[in-house]
Write an enzyme that holds these catalytic residues in place. Structure first.
Site, short mmCIF file in Angstrom:
data_model
loop_
_atom_site.label_atom_id
_atom_site.label_comp_id
_atom_site.label_asym_id
_atom_site.label_seq_id
_atom_site.Cartn_x
_atom_site.Cartn_y
_atom_site.Cartn_z
N SER A 1 -1.47 -2.69 -0.07
CA SER A 1 -0.71 -1.83 0.83
C SER A 1 -0.29 -2.64 2.04
O SER A 1 -1.03 -3.53 2.49
CB SER A 1 -1.57 -0.63 1.28
N GLY B 1 9.71 -2.78 3.41
CA GLY B 1 9.43 -4.15 3.80
C GLY B 1 7.94 -4.45 3.85
O GLY B 1 7.12 -3.72 3.29
N GLY C 1 2.43 -5.60 -4.95
CA GLY C 1 2.79 -4.28 -5.47
C GLY C 1 4.29 -4.05 -5.44
O GLY C 1 4.88 -3.52 -6.40
N HIS C 2 4.93 -4.46 -4.34
CA HIS C 2 6.39 -4.37 -4.27
C HIS C 2 7.05 -5.26 -5.32
O HIS C 2 8.05 -4.87 -5.93
CB HIS C 2 6.89 -4.80 -2.88
#
Length: 287
Positions: free
Chosen positions: A182, A28, A33-34
């Site tokens: 991040s 989560g 990036g996710h």
């Protein structure tokens, strides 16, 4: 989009998914990036599952686990926008019920680098990934380059335990100044965020030195450490020049290779890397 929160619900949901199944495993606090991971998994599959579980077994202590950002509603919006078919968002008790005591030792690939500073981290990673693979039965699973050692732990897990799963790695997504995105970045103040870009600066300069002909790995490590140490907010933990797939430290720099580092910027621990001579998803090399 279906949200499954129990084992019974996710087993039933997976049974109903057609074709090739892709998995994007997350904790989560989603960022770009996710999204890159989710899109790659979607491109490689007919049905897409995303998981959202903050895994306590891979954290170094209760404080770090408690401090991890949680944005459930916002994450669900991102999953839906990106075309995820099913989200598995289990409770802690559903993943680690009372009496749970079986963990996976990922072996030598997990011992250097992050493993040396976070000795139980990859045991937690390997265990949760094995549980996800067993329960969700994906055909393809996608991970991000930023956690390079993690990608190699997963690759070893798949090979050693005979999971019939294709593992893909997408390049690190960075901000306009080079900082690797991040979830932990949200804990950085404005000044600390600017200071954190020194990690990639050191990696990039070492990579440039290698491209210019420097093959002494010790000099490349010193280059990274020297650059990071110039930033007063930065406290380096390590700089590494290693074989990209075994993670064994090199004396002479040679491809395939990963340059990596870890450092605290103020109180936030960050990692980053550059891989050289490795084909990543989408045909990207030397990122």
């Amino acid at each position: 989009m279906e949200i499954a929160q129990t084992k019974a619900q996710i087993i039933e949901a997976v049974r109903g998914l057609p074709g090739r199944i892709g998995l994007a495993a997350t904790m989560g606090a989603l960022h770009a990036g996710h999204v890159a991971v989710i899109r790659a998994a979607k491109a490689e599959s007919d049905s897409l599952i995303a998981s959202l579980f903050v895994n306590p077994a891979q954290f170094g202590g209760a404080t770090d686990f408690d401090d991890y950002p949680r944005r459930f509603d916002r994450d669900m919006e991102v999953f839906e926008k990106e075309g995820v078919d099913v989200v598995w968002a289990p409770s802690l008790d559903d993943v680690y019920p009372e009496g749970f005591g079986t963990y996976i030792d990922p072996g030598s690939i997990a011992r250097p680098l992050e493993g040396a500073f976070r000795p139980r981290h990859f045991r937690g990673v390997a265990t949760i990934v094995a549980k996800l693979f067993t329960l969700l039965r994906p055909d393809v699973s996608v991970f991000g380059q930023k956690d390079w050692q993690q990608t190699q732990v997963v690759a070893a897990l798949v090979g050693d335990l005979d999971f019939d799963i294709k593992v893909l790695v997408v390049p690190t997504v960075r901000d306009e100044q080079g900082l690797a995105l991040s979830s932990r970045n949200r804990r950085l103040s404005g000044d600390a965020r600017r200071a954190a870009r020194v990690l990639y600066k050191g990696l990039k300069l070492a990579a440039d030195d290698y491209a210019a002909g420097e093959t002494d790995a010790a000099k490349l490590r010193r280059r990274m450490l020297t650059i990071m140490a110039k930033e007063r907010r930065c406290r380096p933990e390590y700089a590494s020049v290693a074989h990209a797939f075994t993670l064994e430290e090199l004396e002479l720099a040679a491809e395939p290779m990963v340059l990596s580092c870890a450092a605290y910027v103020d109180s936030v621990r960050l990692i980053d890397n550059v891989v050289i001579g490795v084909e990543l998803y989408g045909g990207n090399r030397a990122v």
